[in-house]
Scaffold this active site. Sequence first.
Site, PDB file in Angstrom:
ATOM      1  N   HIS A  36       0.749  -1.065  -0.018  1.00 26.27           N
ATOM      2  CA  HIS A  36       0.118  -0.135  -0.089  1.00 26.27           C
ATOM      3  C   HIS A  36       0.823   1.185  -0.087  1.00 26.27           C
ATOM      4  CE1 HIS A  36      -2.890  -2.817   2.047  1.00 26.27           C
ATOM      5  NE2 HIS A  36      -3.541  -2.324   0.882  1.00 26.27           N
ATOM      6  N   GLN A  60     -17.974  -7.710  -0.937  1.00 27.76           N
ATOM      7  CA  GLN A  60     -16.782  -8.555  -1.922  1.00 27.76           C
ATOM      8  C   GLN A  60     -16.482  -9.677  -1.251  1.00 27.76           C
ATOM      9  OE1 GLN A  60     -13.738  -4.996  -2.025  1.00 27.76           O
ATOM     10  NE2 GLN A  60     -12.503  -6.627  -1.891  1.00 27.76           N
ATOM     11  N   LYS A 150      -1.256  -6.956  -8.585  1.00 29.67           N
ATOM     12  CA  LYS A 150      -1.395  -8.272  -7.842  1.00 29.67           C
ATOM     13  C   LYS A 150      -3.020  -8.941  -7.979  1.00 29.67           C
ATOM     14  CE  LYS A 150      -2.065  -8.825  -3.523  1.00 29.67           C
ATOM     15  NZ  LYS A 150      -3.521  -9.705  -3.373  1.00 29.67           N
TER      16      LYS A 150
HETATM   17  O1  PAF Z   1      -7.881  -4.508  -3.338  1.00 32.28           O
HETATM   18  C1  PAF Z   1      -8.506  -4.124  -2.565  1.00 32.28           C
HETATM   19  O2  PAF Z   1      -8.219  -4.082  -1.388  1.00 32.28           O
HETATM   20  C2  PAF Z   1     -10.095  -4.169  -2.558  1.00 32.28           C
HETATM   21  O3  PAF Z   1     -10.531  -4.981  -3.502  1.00 32.28           O
HETATM   22  C3  PAF Z   1     -10.453  -2.818  -2.640  1.00 32.28           C
HETATM   23  C4  PAF Z   1     -10.091  -2.223  -4.336  1.00 32.28           C
HETATM   24  C5  PAF Z   1     -10.042  -1.801  -1.986  1.00 32.28           C
HETATM   25  C6  PAF Z   1     -12.062  -2.566  -2.912  1.00 32.28           C
HETATM   26  O4  PAF Z   1     -12.505  -2.644  -1.672  1.00 32.28           O
END
Ligand code: PAF
Length: 280
Positions: A36, A60, A150
């Site tokens: 990050h 998700q 990734k």
């Molecule tokens: O890759 C991620 O961490 C998640 O899929 C994202 C893009 C923040 C969406 O929740």
Amino acid sequence: MVYSTNDALQQEIKQQKGKSKTIGLVPTMGALHQGHIDLITDAGAKCDIVVISIFVNPTQFNDASDLENYPREVDQDIEMINRLHVDTIVYTPSVKAIYGDAVETIDYDFGSIIQYMEGQYRQGHFGGVATVIKHLFDIVKPHKAFFGEKDYQQLRLIQQLVKKTGQPVEVIGCATSREESGLARSSRNKRLNADQLQQAAIIPKALELARSLFHQQPIPKIKQDIESLFADSPVELEYFEIAPITDLIPVNEAVEGEDHRAFIAAFVNGVRLIDNWLLD
Ligand code: PAF
């Protein structure tokens, strides 16, 4: 600066845009790691202000225990961000701030790029990703947004999403950040101990093997070799596929004139990790 309400965030962004500042967005689910940080640094080099959203998106996750076990460490995340020499705004919305009263997935058709690999093994996952990114783009209205390679299918989906919605956001893919062992950095790595992290290095090793064999032997034989590699390891292979990057449909024979990527998912002590690698 940390904002959890949309009004306060939008007011701040409006002010910054009024000063002709460009706004970059790095969407995250928190539990920040060097991967990050690399994304935020890339974003900081290309934009005046970087908004980092920290939001564990419920739509998700196709597995309730995965959602429950997802690491949450917002205070640590904010400390990490504050140490960077990048002008940042942290956005930590509630579920209601993103979804209102209806936590629902918007149904988009992205065709073959999300049909296989992750789309096949994580039903509903990409619908949730597309929905949260659509909402984040609507709320933040960034000039640019940054995503790691990734999650290659995710990156491609988001590039298609902005074409479908017409949201004026430039979507930028950034190289996968890796440990010295080659293991792709992921928040899930935090759930592994030192031995398991070492075992997980079989994942980039498999991708490296695939790259070295790609023009030497047929794809089904490469897949067999990868399966044999995992047969002697405690790491459990879920899938290994090779696909041309245009349609991301797995193939058994390389497609003339196309670039290909190898895609892999495997479980290390129950923790699911993914990675991919350009082969050509
Ligand atoms: O890759 C991620 O961490 C998640 O899929 C994202 C893009 C923040 C969406 O929740």
